[in-house]
Design a protein around this motif. Structure first.
Motif, PDB file in Angstrom:
ATOM      1  N   ILE A 169      -4.518  -4.530   2.944  1.00  0.00           N
ATOM      2  CA  ILE A 169      -5.517  -5.481   3.291  1.00  0.00           C
ATOM      3  C   ILE A 169      -5.612  -5.663   4.564  1.00  0.00           C
ATOM      4  CG2 ILE A 169      -5.791  -7.844   2.771  1.00  0.00           C
ATOM      5  CD1 ILE A 169      -4.266  -7.490   0.074  1.00  0.00           C
ATOM      6  N   ARG A 170      -4.542  -5.666   5.551  1.00  0.00           N
ATOM      7  CA  ARG A 170      -4.742  -5.897   6.834  1.00  0.00           C
ATOM      8  C   ARG A 170      -5.491  -5.093   7.454  1.00  0.00           C
ATOM      9  NH1 ARG A 170      -2.470  -5.281  12.009  1.00  0.00           N
ATOM     10  NH2 ARG A 170      -2.633  -6.834  13.495  1.00  0.00           N
ATOM     11  N   ALA A 171      -5.361  -3.777   7.215  1.00  0.00           N
ATOM     12  CA  ALA A 171      -6.084  -2.438   7.922  1.00  0.00           C
ATOM     13  C   ALA A 171      -7.468  -2.557   7.548  1.00  0.00           C
ATOM     14  CB  ALA A 171      -5.556  -1.299   7.359  1.00  0.00           C
ATOM     15  N   ALA A 172      -7.835  -2.929   6.265  1.00  0.00           N
ATOM     16  CA  ALA A 172      -9.215  -3.022   5.625  1.00  0.00           C
ATOM     17  C   ALA A 172      -9.968  -4.159   6.295  1.00  0.00           C
ATOM     18  CB  ALA A 172      -9.420  -2.813   4.242  1.00  0.00           C
ATOM     19  N   ARG A 173      -9.222  -5.298   6.414  1.00  0.00           N
ATOM     20  CA  ARG A 173      -9.816  -6.529   7.244  1.00  0.00           C
ATOM     21  C   ARG A 173      -9.834  -6.311   8.485  1.00  0.00           C
ATOM     22  NH1 ARG A 173      -7.731 -10.063  10.607  1.00  0.00           N
ATOM     23  NH2 ARG A 173      -5.565  -9.518  10.155  1.00  0.00           N
ATOM     24  N   VAL A 193      -7.878  -9.390  -5.897  1.00  0.00           N
ATOM     25  CA  VAL A 193      -7.908  -8.021  -5.541  1.00  0.00           C
ATOM     26  C   VAL A 193      -9.399  -7.459  -5.830  1.00  0.00           C
ATOM     27  CG1 VAL A 193      -7.038  -5.488  -6.235  1.00  0.00           C
ATOM     28  CG2 VAL A 193      -5.489  -7.358  -5.790  1.00  0.00           C
ATOM     29  N   GLY A 194      -9.910  -7.874  -6.905  1.00  0.00           N
ATOM     30  CA  GLY A 194     -11.148  -7.541  -7.011  1.00  0.00           C
ATOM     31  C   GLY A 194     -12.221  -7.906  -6.145  1.00  0.00           C
ATOM     32  N   GLU A 195     -12.078  -9.224  -5.640  1.00  0.00           N
ATOM     33  CA  GLU A 195     -12.601  -9.835  -4.538  1.00  0.00           C
ATOM     34  C   GLU A 195     -12.661  -9.175  -3.287  1.00  0.00           C
ATOM     35  OE1 GLU A 195     -15.259 -12.154  -4.631  1.00  0.00           O
ATOM     36  OE2 GLU A 195     -15.076 -11.623  -6.531  1.00  0.00           O
ATOM     37  N   LEU A 196     -11.424  -8.783  -2.996  1.00  0.00           N
ATOM     38  CA  LEU A 196     -11.034  -8.033  -1.754  1.00  0.00           C
ATOM     39  C   LEU A 196     -11.799  -6.402  -1.637  1.00  0.00           C
ATOM     40  CD1 LEU A 196      -7.361  -8.651  -1.625  1.00  0.00           C
ATOM     41  CD2 LEU A 196      -9.008  -9.431   0.213  1.00  0.00           C
ATOM     42  N   LYS A 197     -11.627  -5.939  -2.949  1.00  0.00           N
ATOM     43  CA  LYS A 197     -12.270  -4.582  -3.099  1.00  0.00           C
ATOM     44  C   LYS A 197     -13.932  -4.624  -2.638  1.00  0.00           C
ATOM     45  CE  LYS A 197      -9.339  -2.808  -6.841  1.00  0.00           C
ATOM     46  NZ  LYS A 197      -9.547  -2.381  -8.249  1.00  0.00           N
ATOM     47  N   ARG A 198     -14.425  -5.645  -3.600  1.00  0.00           N
ATOM     48  CA  ARG A 198     -16.051  -6.029  -3.245  1.00  0.00           C
ATOM     49  C   ARG A 198     -16.384  -6.297  -1.703  1.00  0.00           C
ATOM     50  NH1 ARG A 198     -19.040 -10.072  -3.006  1.00  0.00           N
ATOM     51  NH2 ARG A 198     -17.452 -11.802  -3.074  1.00  0.00           N
ATOM     52  N   VAL A 199     -15.630  -7.491  -1.372  1.00  0.00           N
ATOM     53  CA  VAL A 199     -15.890  -7.587   0.198  1.00  0.00           C
ATOM     54  C   VAL A 199     -15.500  -6.362   1.198  1.00  0.00           C
ATOM     55  CG1 VAL A 199     -15.540  -9.313   1.805  1.00  0.00           C
ATOM     56  CG2 VAL A 199     -15.918 -10.005  -0.527  1.00  0.00           C
ATOM     57  N   LEU A 200     -14.450  -6.108   1.025  1.00  0.00           N
ATOM     58  CA  LEU A 200     -13.917  -4.944   2.049  1.00  0.00           C
ATOM     59  C   LEU A 200     -14.580  -3.600   1.696  1.00  0.00           C
ATOM     60  CD1 LEU A 200     -10.285  -6.196   2.497  1.00  0.00           C
ATOM     61  CD2 LEU A 200     -12.389  -6.776   4.146  1.00  0.00           C
ATOM     62  N   GLY A 201     -14.816  -3.457   0.517  1.00  0.00           N
ATOM     63  CA  GLY A 201     -15.222  -1.897   0.283  1.00  0.00           C
ATOM     64  C   GLY A 201     -14.270  -1.231   0.471  1.00  0.00           C
ATOM     65  N   VAL A 202     -12.991  -1.263  -0.179  1.00  0.00           N
ATOM     66  CA  VAL A 202     -12.020  -0.494  -0.266  1.00  0.00           C
ATOM     67  C   VAL A 202     -11.501  -0.267  -1.643  1.00  0.00           C
ATOM     68  CG1 VAL A 202     -11.284  -0.921   2.135  1.00  0.00           C
ATOM     69  CG2 VAL A 202     -10.374  -2.287   0.461  1.00  0.00           C
ATOM     70  N   ARG A 203     -10.488   0.575  -1.908  1.00  0.00           N
ATOM     71  CA  ARG A 203      -9.862   0.954  -3.228  1.00  0.00           C
ATOM     72  C   ARG A 203      -8.553   0.526  -3.090  1.00  0.00           C
ATOM     73  NH1 ARG A 203      -9.181   6.809  -5.160  1.00  0.00           N
ATOM     74  NH2 ARG A 203      -7.351   6.396  -6.109  1.00  0.00           N
ATOM     75  N   LEU A 204      -8.077  -0.412  -3.686  1.00  0.00           N
ATOM     76  CA  LEU A 204      -6.563  -0.873  -3.737  1.00  0.00           C
ATOM     77  C   LEU A 204      -6.156  -0.454  -5.152  1.00  0.00           C
ATOM     78  CD1 LEU A 204      -7.287  -4.510  -2.110  1.00  0.00           C
ATOM     79  CD2 LEU A 204      -6.438  -2.444  -1.052  1.00  0.00           C
ATOM     80  N   ASP A 205      -5.370   0.780  -5.089  1.00  0.00           N
ATOM     81  CA  ASP A 205      -5.214   1.219  -6.229  1.00  0.00           C
ATOM     82  C   ASP A 205      -3.928   0.484  -7.191  1.00  0.00           C
ATOM     83  OD1 ASP A 205      -5.071   4.575  -4.937  1.00  0.00           O
ATOM     84  OD2 ASP A 205      -6.422   3.564  -6.053  1.00  0.00           O
ATOM     85  N   SER A 224      -2.578  -3.348  -7.722  1.00  0.00           N
ATOM     86  CA  SER A 224      -2.234  -4.527  -7.384  1.00  0.00           C
ATOM     87  C   SER A 224      -0.893  -5.409  -7.453  1.00  0.00           C
ATOM     88  CB  SER A 224      -3.348  -5.481  -8.299  1.00  0.00           C
ATOM     89  OG  SER A 224      -2.913  -5.426  -9.486  1.00  0.00           O
ATOM     90  N   SER A 225       0.048  -4.523  -7.910  1.00  0.00           N
ATOM     91  CA  SER A 225       1.311  -4.844  -7.853  1.00  0.00           C
ATOM     92  C   SER A 225       2.042  -4.787  -6.740  1.00  0.00           C
ATOM     93  CB  SER A 225       2.197  -4.016  -9.215  1.00  0.00           C
ATOM     94  OG  SER A 225       2.461  -2.900  -8.737  1.00  0.00           O
ATOM     95  N   GLY A 226       1.340  -3.981  -5.689  1.00  0.00           N
ATOM     96  CA  GLY A 226       2.052  -4.043  -4.478  1.00  0.00           C
ATOM     97  C   GLY A 226       2.892  -2.863  -4.067  1.00  0.00           C
ATOM     98  N   ASP A 227       3.063  -1.937  -5.107  1.00  0.00           N
ATOM     99  CA  ASP A 227       3.518  -0.813  -4.920  1.00  0.00           C
ATOM    100  C   ASP A 227       3.077  -0.009  -3.895  1.00  0.00           C
ATOM    101  OD1 ASP A 227       4.924  -0.718  -8.035  1.00  0.00           O
ATOM    102  OD2 ASP A 227       5.696  -1.809  -6.498  1.00  0.00           O
ATOM    103  N   THR A 228       1.905   0.846  -4.352  1.00  0.00           N
ATOM    104  CA  THR A 228       1.089   1.819  -3.529  1.00  0.00           C
ATOM    105  C   THR A 228      -0.241   1.477  -3.389  1.00  0.00           C
ATOM    106  OG1 THR A 228       2.317   3.224  -5.000  1.00  0.00           O
ATOM    107  CG2 THR A 228       1.898   4.059  -2.868  1.00  0.00           C
ATOM    108  N   VAL A 229      -0.898   1.756  -2.368  1.00  0.00           N
ATOM    109  CA  VAL A 229      -2.190   1.437  -2.317  1.00  0.00           C
ATOM    110  C   VAL A 229      -2.864   2.878  -1.387  1.00  0.00           C
ATOM    111  CG1 VAL A 229      -2.131  -1.006  -2.376  1.00  0.00           C
ATOM    112  CG2 VAL A 229      -2.168  -0.150  -0.066  1.00  0.00           C
ATOM    113  N   SER A 230      -4.149   2.720  -1.494  1.00  0.00           N
ATOM    114  CA  SER A 230      -5.105   3.604  -0.704  1.00  0.00           C
ATOM    115  C   SER A 230      -6.557   2.851  -0.168  1.00  0.00           C
ATOM    116  CB  SER A 230      -5.330   4.810  -1.569  1.00  0.00           C
ATOM    117  OG  SER A 230      -6.177   4.696  -2.549  1.00  0.00           O
ATOM    118  N   CYS A 231      -6.787   3.016   0.909  1.00  0.00           N
ATOM    119  CA  CYS A 231      -7.917   2.663   1.509  1.00  0.00           C
ATOM    120  C   CYS A 231      -8.899   3.834   1.680  1.00  0.00           C
ATOM    121  CB  CYS A 231      -7.849   1.793   2.767  1.00  0.00           C
ATOM    122  SG  CYS A 231      -6.762   0.519   2.502  1.00  0.00           S
TER     123      CYS A 231
END
Length: 70
Positions: free
Chosen positions: A8-12, A49-61, A63-70
């Motif tokens: 989230i921080r990197a995408a923001r 998480v859905g709103e973050l995806k929409r606004v930031l245009g990233v994929r957050l695989d 939402s439980s916080g384990d692993t993500v990709s941008c």
């Protein structure tokens, strides 16, 4: 392995938003909530998480916080 908070921080930052601006864009009244997500103090809800995806245009695989990709 990355956390959802780091993603989230990197995408923001890449999008040029401040934490307060991002909070406004996704409809969160408490701008400090973004900070808590980025520090992995709390995990954002599925709706957030859905709103973050929409606004930031990233994929957050995961939402439980384990692993993500941008």
């Amino acid at each position: 392995m990355s956390t959802i908070g780091k993603a989230i921080r990197a995408a923001r930052m890449a999008s040029g938003f401040t934490q307060a601006e991002l909070a406004d864009w996704i409809g969160i009244r408490d701008g400090n909530q973004i900070s808590r997500w980025e520090r992995d103090v709390v995990t954002p809800s599925a709706d957030s998480v859905g709103e973050l995806k929409r606004v930031l245009g990233v994929r957050l695989d995961n939402s439980s916080g384990d692993t993500v990709s941008c």
